[in-house]
Design a protein around this motif. Structure first.
Motif, PDB file in Angstrom:
ATOM      1  N   LEU A  50      33.905  42.623  29.441  1.00 12.10           N
ATOM      2  CA  LEU A  50      33.531  42.212  30.827  1.00 12.10           C
ATOM      3  C   LEU A  50      34.858  42.389  31.566  1.00 12.10           C
ATOM      4  O   LEU A  50      34.665  42.930  32.899  1.00 12.10           O
ATOM      5  CB  LEU A  50      32.775  41.102  30.995  1.00 12.10           C
ATOM      6  CG  LEU A  50      31.303  41.356  30.497  1.00 12.10           C
ATOM      7  CD1 LEU A  50      30.606  40.112  30.579  1.00 12.10           C
ATOM      8  CD2 LEU A  50      30.657  42.337  31.208  1.00 12.10           C
ATOM      9  N   CYS A  58      24.455  44.489  30.540  1.00 10.84           N
ATOM     10  CA  CYS A  58      24.649  43.861  29.380  1.00 10.84           C
ATOM     11  C   CYS A  58      23.204  43.411  28.859  1.00 10.84           C
ATOM     12  O   CYS A  58      22.380  43.113  29.609  1.00 10.84           O
ATOM     13  CB  CYS A  58      25.189  42.320  29.732  1.00 10.84           C
ATOM     14  SG  CYS A  58      26.849  42.675  30.369  1.00 10.84           S
ATOM     15  N   CYS A  73      24.827  34.275  29.697  1.00 15.56           N
ATOM     16  CA  CYS A  73      24.346  34.896  31.157  1.00 15.56           C
ATOM     17  C   CYS A  73      24.805  34.077  32.300  1.00 15.56           C
ATOM     18  O   CYS A  73      25.368  34.545  33.114  1.00 15.56           O
ATOM     19  CB  CYS A  73      22.786  35.207  30.939  1.00 15.56           C
ATOM     20  SG  CYS A  73      22.230  36.077  32.419  1.00 15.56           S
ATOM     21  N   ILE A  76      28.431  34.015  32.689  1.00 10.93           N
ATOM     22  CA  ILE A  76      29.178  35.522  33.057  1.00 10.93           C
ATOM     23  C   ILE A  76      28.673  35.860  34.673  1.00 10.93           C
ATOM     24  O   ILE A  76      29.459  36.302  35.369  1.00 10.93           O
ATOM     25  CB  ILE A  76      28.885  36.860  32.208  1.00 10.93           C
ATOM     26  CG1 ILE A  76      27.437  36.980  32.169  1.00 10.93           C
ATOM     27  CG2 ILE A  76      29.577  36.331  30.970  1.00 10.93           C
ATOM     28  CD1 ILE A  76      27.194  38.354  31.583  1.00 10.93           C
ATOM     29  N   LYS A  77      27.509  34.996  34.925  1.00  6.59           N
ATOM     30  CA  LYS A  77      27.161  35.301  36.486  1.00  6.59           C
ATOM     31  C   LYS A  77      28.042  34.274  37.329  1.00  6.59           C
ATOM     32  O   LYS A  77      28.291  34.720  38.417  1.00  6.59           O
ATOM     33  CB  LYS A  77      25.612  34.935  36.638  1.00  6.59           C
ATOM     34  CG  LYS A  77      24.759  35.838  35.796  1.00  6.59           C
ATOM     35  CD  LYS A  77      24.576  37.267  36.757  1.00  6.59           C
ATOM     36  CE  LYS A  77      23.779  38.308  35.927  1.00  6.59           C
ATOM     37  NZ  LYS A  77      23.641  39.595  36.612  1.00  6.59           N
ATOM     38  N   ILE A  80      32.237  36.241  36.148  1.00  6.56           N
ATOM     39  CA  ILE A  80      32.841  37.634  36.299  1.00  6.56           C
ATOM     40  C   ILE A  80      32.415  38.135  37.744  1.00  6.56           C
ATOM     41  O   ILE A  80      31.166  38.465  38.317  1.00  6.56           O
ATOM     42  CB  ILE A  80      31.920  38.606  35.311  1.00  6.56           C
ATOM     43  CG1 ILE A  80      32.195  38.072  33.861  1.00  6.56           C
ATOM     44  CG2 ILE A  80      32.281  39.884  35.459  1.00  6.56           C
ATOM     45  CD1 ILE A  80      33.759  37.820  33.450  1.00  6.56           C
ATOM     46  N   CYS A  83      29.268  41.151  38.400  1.00  3.03           N
ATOM     47  CA  CYS A  83      28.974  40.946  37.191  1.00  3.03           C
ATOM     48  C   CYS A  83      27.526  42.038  36.940  1.00  3.03           C
ATOM     49  O   CYS A  83      26.714  42.144  37.693  1.00  3.03           O
ATOM     50  CB  CYS A  83      28.326  39.421  36.666  1.00  3.03           C
ATOM     51  SG  CYS A  83      27.824  39.568  34.955  1.00  3.03           S
TER      52      CYS A  83
END
Length: 133
Positions: A50, A58, A73, A76-77, A80, A83
């Motif tokens: 990522l 994803c 999840c 990464i939200k 990133i 995302c």
């Protein structure tokens, strides 16, 4: 040549990754680009991929251990920038509220129903294309 969409698949279970591969096929719908899968079995591999960019969607397995897809999840939200959308694989329909908590855009249950999975994945790819256009 038509561009491809890159779909990251996170699961520690090779059988689950294979189910995703088979349900996706070359492309989940006629109106989305062909799909290239990037398979990851560990959280560090997911984060590295990522951070490098180029991921369109994803697919995260909520049953993966030790770092489950729902927690990944949510992480990464938060971490990133921009995302990609997430399709979460959940163990049972009653876990849909956890998918909402994790901020996944879509969820399907195990075992993977190929038609339902392809529909959800294609929807996320369409959304991603619209955002990038």
């Amino acid at each position: 040549m038509q561009p491809t969409a890159t779909v990251l698949v996170y699961s520690d279970n090779a059988s689950t990754r294979e189910q995703v591969r088979l349900a996706t096929g070359r492309r989940p719908a006629a109106d989305v680009p062909p799909v290239e899968l990037l398979e990851c079995a560990t959280l560090p591999a997911v984060l590295t991929a990522l951070e490098q960019g180029g991921i369109d969607v994803c697919v995260l397995d909520g049953e993966t251990s030790p770092a489950g897809g729902m927690g990944v999840c949510r992480q990464i939200k938060d971490e990133i920038f921009r995302c990609p959308p997430v399709l979460l694989l959940i163990g049972r329909p009653q876990d849909a509220w956890l998918a909402t908590w994790s901020r996944a855009e879509a969820a399907v249950t195990h075992p993977i129903d190929p038609v339902e999975f392809a529909d959800e994945l294609a929807g996320l790819l369409r959304t991603r294309q619209a955002v990038q256009a």
